[in-house]
Design an enzyme around this catalytic site. Structure first.
Site, PDB file in Angstrom:
ATOM      1  N   GLU A   1       0.630  -0.880  -0.115  1.00 56.24           N
ATOM      2  CA  GLU A   1       0.334  -0.193  -0.454  1.00 56.24           C
ATOM      3  C   GLU A   1       0.433   1.379   0.171  1.00 56.24           C
ATOM      4  O   GLU A   1       0.690   2.137   0.845  1.00 56.24           O
ATOM      5  CB  GLU A   1      -0.907  -0.271   1.119  1.00 56.24           C
TER       6      GLU A   1
ATOM      7  N   ASP B   1     -12.535 -10.589  -0.577  1.00 58.77           N
ATOM      8  CA  ASP B   1     -13.971 -10.320  -0.080  1.00 58.77           C
ATOM      9  C   ASP B   1     -14.646  -9.416  -0.826  1.00 58.77           C
ATOM     10  O   ASP B   1     -14.431  -8.889  -1.172  1.00 58.77           O
ATOM     11  CB  ASP B   1     -13.731  -9.795   1.587  1.00 58.77           C
TER      12      ASP B   1
ATOM     13  N   HIS C   1     -10.425  -5.896  -2.055  1.00 61.18           N
ATOM     14  CA  HIS C   1     -11.876  -6.156  -1.201  1.00 61.18           C
ATOM     15  C   HIS C   1     -12.680  -5.295  -1.792  1.00 61.18           C
ATOM     16  O   HIS C   1     -12.713  -3.608  -2.132  1.00 61.18           O
ATOM     17  CB  HIS C   1     -11.036  -5.165  -0.473  1.00 61.18           C
TER      18      HIS C   1
ATOM     19  N   GLU D   1      -6.509 -10.530  -1.284  1.00 56.47           N
ATOM     20  CA  GLU D   1      -7.028 -10.439   0.528  1.00 56.47           C
ATOM     21  C   GLU D   1      -8.812 -10.455  -0.423  1.00 56.47           C
ATOM     22  O   GLU D   1      -9.369  -9.683   0.127  1.00 56.47           O
ATOM     23  CB  GLU D   1      -6.220  -9.312   0.986  1.00 56.47           C
TER      24      GLU D   1
ATOM     25  N   ASN E   1       2.200  -4.964  -3.034  1.00 53.69           N
ATOM     26  CA  ASN E   1       0.806  -5.684  -2.576  1.00 53.69           C
ATOM     27  C   ASN E   1      -0.235  -4.465  -2.779  1.00 53.69           C
ATOM     28  O   ASN E   1       0.028  -3.107  -1.919  1.00 53.69           O
ATOM     29  CB  ASN E   1       0.354  -6.318  -1.575  1.00 53.69           C
TER      30      ASN E   1
END
Ligand code: G3I
Length: 450
Positions: A158, A268, A237, A266, A201
């Site tokens: 990030e 979801d 996400h 990650e 990432n």
């Protein structure tokens, strides 16, 4: 603890080897029945974020062990968890996850080495040269401890701002060391563990936009100058404000075309039912369409422990029932027969249910007999499935009144002749286990019925 000691202690777990040998053939026959095995059939891994604090919950561990082929520690490898004071490394919680994963034959993703968040308070006040030294020492400390044991590391996480600018995010690293901190972190990481894939990432980089363009330019520059980078992680996400982008596959492909692997790291997706399932299908299909998309990780096992638990974004509900999204992922990978398969009468809400209870019926110094009693719920059932997780040392030499398949030390048992039960009626299966030094009881997971 050095890596050599960690490896020796794992190799000494003799019962594990015995259990794996006993079950290898049966396991491959069931290969399409779990997320991990269905993804493996397409040459991909299927992972989940894991919290060490939940591993003692039997349904959590049984679901994890049954379904997933890779784990990412959700918080346990972050800087605040591993080096809370300078030079003093703590690996207890992270080791717990790595040891658990390895006992189940799962791979481990490392998350994360250099990130502006979850930094211990001693890092930010450091001057530039001291910060550079501390960053490199942190990378070396983590990667040295797990050398040879991590398939991919999120080296930098990030580092770019949200919004339209494509600029770097302000952080102690960016503000004091400038753009070069990312390159330096990757170079240090390559030397620390040459076998690990090194990833950048980030989030909100899943489609083509100013932020993903900035990451793209950085990766292109790294590849042209020989800066070591092997993969890019797309956190993924998603919710109604940030839906699965229509150019997701195209974006993954353009990064892959730079000569790096891409991973969904990650995942979801907030929602429920068939709409959520359809979004999960889109993500799997995008990854499968990109040959360098090597696998995906969902950001948790169960909705109840998700960082966005209110949005129920995962594949298992709070009671570890497979959701429609589970069946969608399984079938997108070409698998079938899982508890979330569309139309499976054993799905939650279809009425068929069962419970499983365990008792030890005989005991001697080197072994014991266990019995699991299956009881139908309020409706008759025509079949049942129960999972039994054995302590790692133990191995099963025989089993009666049931048909076992294995994944590591998790035994999934289905009926041999005794699948049909009237409402409230019971049957049981039994097994003989060798203790191999552990007298601990196995744990019985969720019973599913159809
Ligand atoms: O462990 C402490 C506990 O002792 C304390 O009582 C409690 C009080 O709030 O906090 C607990 O720590 C929390 C930790 O999760 C463990 O549960 C932190 O407050 C909380 O901030 C932390 O949240 C994590 C978050 O990263 C921090 O930024 C989430 O679990 C984790 O899912 C999330 O993961 C990030 C990825 O690393 C990077 N990408 C985004 C993703 C979602 O935010």
């Amino acid at each position: 603890m050095s890596m050599i000691v960690r490896r020796l202690s794992r190799a000494a777990t003799a019962g594990l080897v015995a259990a794996a040998a006993l079950t290898a053939a049966a396991h491959s026959a069931e290969a399409a029945d779990t997320l991990g095995s269905a993804a493996a059939g397409q040459g991909r891994y299927f992972g989940t974020a894991v919290a060490a604090s939940h591993l003692g919950e039997s349904d959590y561990a049984a679901t994890l062990d049954r379904e997933f082929s890779s784990v990412t520690p959700e918080n346990e490898m972050k800087w605040d968890a591993t080096e809370p004071s300078r030079g003093s490394f703590t690996f207890t919680s992270a080791d717990r996850i790595v040891d658990h994963a390895q006992s189940q034959g799962m791979d481990v993703r490392g998350h994360t080495l250099v990130w502006h968040s979850q930094l211990p308070s001693w890092v930010s006040p450091l001057g530039a040269q001291d910060l550079r030294t501390a960053m490199n020492a942190h990378i070396n400390g983590l990667m040295g401890h797990y050398k040879g044991e991590i398939h991919s590391w999120d080296v930098v996480n990030e580092a770019f701002q949200d919004g339209g600018s494509g600029a770097r995010r302000s952080s102690p690293f960016q503000d004091k060391l400038g753009d070069g901190f990312i390159e330096e972190a990757f170079r240090t990481a390559r030397a620390a563990d040459p076998a690990a894939k090194l990833c950048y990432n980030d989030y909100n980089t899943d489609g083509v936009n100013a932020k993903s363009n900035a990451v793209y330019d950085m990766v292109k520059d790294f590849k042209s100058r020989g800066v070591p980078i092997d993969c890019v992680g797309f956190q993924s996400h998603f919710n109604s404000n940030s839906p699965v982008p229509s150019d997701y596959r195209h974006n993954l492909q353009r990064f892959a075309d730079l000569g790096v692997d891409v991973q969904i790291t990650e995942l979801d997706i907030e929602g429920s039912g068939s709409a959520q399932a359809a979004d999960y299908t889109k993500v799997v299909e995008a990854c499968l369409a990109v040959s360098r998309c090597t696998g995906m990780t969902v950001w948790g096992v169960t909705d109840k422990y998700s960082w966005r638990s209110g949005g129920t974004p995962l594949l298992f509900d709070g009671d570890y029932n497979a959701k429609p999204a589970y069946g969608a992922v399984l079938s997108a990978f070409g698998g079938s027969g899982g508890p979330g398969d569309p139309g499976d009468p054993g799905d939650p809400g279809d009425g068929a249910s069962c419970t499983a209870t365990y008792t030890r019926t005989a005991d001697w110094s080197s072994g014991y007999n266990g019995q699991v009693t299956i009881t139908a719920g309020a409706e008759p059932i025509s079949s049942w499935t129960a999972t039994v997780t054995l302590p790692a040392q133990q191995s099963v030499s025989s089993l009666w009144n049931g048909t076992p398949t294995w994944s590591g030390n998790v035994m999934t048992v289905r009926p041999s002749w005794n699948g049909t039960l009237a409402a409230g009626a019971s049957t049981s299966f039994g097994f003989t286990a060798a203790k191999n030094g552990s007298d601990a009881a196995p744990t019985v997971g969720t019973c599913t019925a159809s």
